[in-house]
Design a protein around this motif. Structure first.
Motif, PDB file in Angstrom:
ATOM      1  N   ALA A   1     101.382  32.437 -15.186  1.00  0.00           N
ATOM      2  CA  ALA A   1     101.758  34.051 -14.720  1.00  0.00           C
ATOM      3  C   ALA A   1     101.907  33.889 -13.288  1.00  0.00           C
ATOM      4  O   ALA A   1     102.802  34.591 -12.644  1.00  0.00           O
ATOM      5  CB  ALA A   1     100.774  35.093 -15.148  1.00  0.00           C
TER       6      ALA A   1
ATOM      7  N   ASP B   1      92.585  28.346 -17.066  1.00  0.00           N
ATOM      8  CA  ASP B   1      93.262  29.438 -17.841  1.00  0.00           C
ATOM      9  C   ASP B   1      94.758  29.344 -17.648  1.00  0.00           C
ATOM     10  O   ASP B   1      95.391  29.627 -16.738  1.00  0.00           O
ATOM     11  CB  ASP B   1      92.963  30.743 -17.201  1.00  0.00           C
ATOM     12  CG  ASP B   1      93.222  32.150 -17.952  1.00  0.00           C
ATOM     13  OD1 ASP B   1      94.270  31.894 -18.512  1.00  0.00           O
ATOM     14  OD2 ASP B   1      92.919  33.323 -17.660  1.00  0.00           O
TER      15      ASP B   1
ATOM     16  N   SER C   1     105.177  30.410 -22.569  1.00  0.00           N
ATOM     17  CA  SER C   1     103.697  30.734 -23.018  1.00  0.00           C
ATOM     18  C   SER C   1     103.411  29.587 -23.647  1.00  0.00           C
ATOM     19  O   SER C   1     104.171  28.555 -24.088  1.00  0.00           O
ATOM     20  CB  SER C   1     103.827  31.996 -24.086  1.00  0.00           C
ATOM     21  OG  SER C   1     104.609  31.634 -25.234  1.00  0.00           O
ATOM     22  N   PRO C   2     102.118  29.195 -23.839  1.00  0.00           N
ATOM     23  CA  PRO C   2     101.562  27.822 -24.126  1.00  0.00           C
ATOM     24  C   PRO C   2     101.802  27.686 -25.534  1.00  0.00           C
ATOM     25  O   PRO C   2     101.973  28.278 -26.317  1.00  0.00           O
ATOM     26  CB  PRO C   2      99.996  28.185 -23.864  1.00  0.00           C
ATOM     27  CG  PRO C   2      99.770  29.409 -23.219  1.00  0.00           C
ATOM     28  CD  PRO C   2     101.069  30.366 -23.010  1.00  0.00           C
TER      29      PRO C   2
ATOM     30  N   GLU D   1      97.259  30.770 -19.370  1.00  0.00           N
ATOM     31  CA  GLU D   1      97.995  31.839 -19.353  1.00  0.00           C
ATOM     32  C   GLU D   1      98.325  32.263 -17.628  1.00  0.00           C
ATOM     33  O   GLU D   1      99.107  32.846 -17.104  1.00  0.00           O
ATOM     34  CB  GLU D   1      97.459  32.920 -20.077  1.00  0.00           C
ATOM     35  CG  GLU D   1      97.153  32.574 -21.606  1.00  0.00           C
ATOM     36  CD  GLU D   1      98.783  33.051 -22.310  1.00  0.00           C
ATOM     37  OE1 GLU D   1      99.562  33.538 -21.610  1.00  0.00           O
ATOM     38  OE2 GLU D   1      98.539  32.902 -23.680  1.00  0.00           O
TER      39      GLU D   1
END
Ligand code: CO
Length: 132
Positions: free
Chosen positions: A89, A83, A102-103, A85
């Motif tokens: 984070a 994951d 962000s990706p 994200e």
């Protein structure tokens, strides 16, 4: 987590393949231009991971800068996460400097994000999430 690939910067993929494929014997399975990152990439599996050869497609490619400063060589290590994200984070919450907040879409449709080398003590790290 596992090592998804090792990114190696080169002035020319064709010349680099003379070593990695022809001389060393790795199989060259895939080549692709990643427009967003201004690179052409070639993938060569080795065990459970891969060598990713990176060639700049323009003078303002991040790989062009690297080649100018350092010549060719190991550019980044890519770690596969479930994951991306959540991983970003977590790093951000611990004050780690990110290049990508962000990706983005990388080679083969993967989600990718780079972590700044200052966070890891000098290693450019790429996080990769394989498309489901
Ligand atoms: Co990479």
């Amino acid at each position: 987590m596992k090592i998804n690939h090792l990114g190696i910067a080169t002035k020319g993929i064709d010349e680099a393949l003379e070593f990695w494929s022809d001389a060393l014997g790795l199989e060259h399975i895939h080549t692709e231009v990643v427009k967003d990152q201004k690179v052409r990439v070639a993938m060569l599996p080795i065990g459970e991971t891969r060598i990713e050869l990176l060639e700049p497609t323009s003078d303002d490619s991040p790989i062009s800068n690297f080649l100018e400063k350092r010549g060719g060589g190991i550019h980044h290590i890519a770690i596969e996460v479930d994951d991306i994200e959540a991983s970003l984070a977590k790093l951000k919450a611990q004050g780690m400097r990110l290049i990508d907040e962000s990706p983005r879409i990388g080679a083969e449709g993967c989600l990718v994000a780079f972590v700044h080398p200052s966070a890891s003590g000098g290693v450019l790290l790429e996080l990769v999430q394989i498309p489901k």
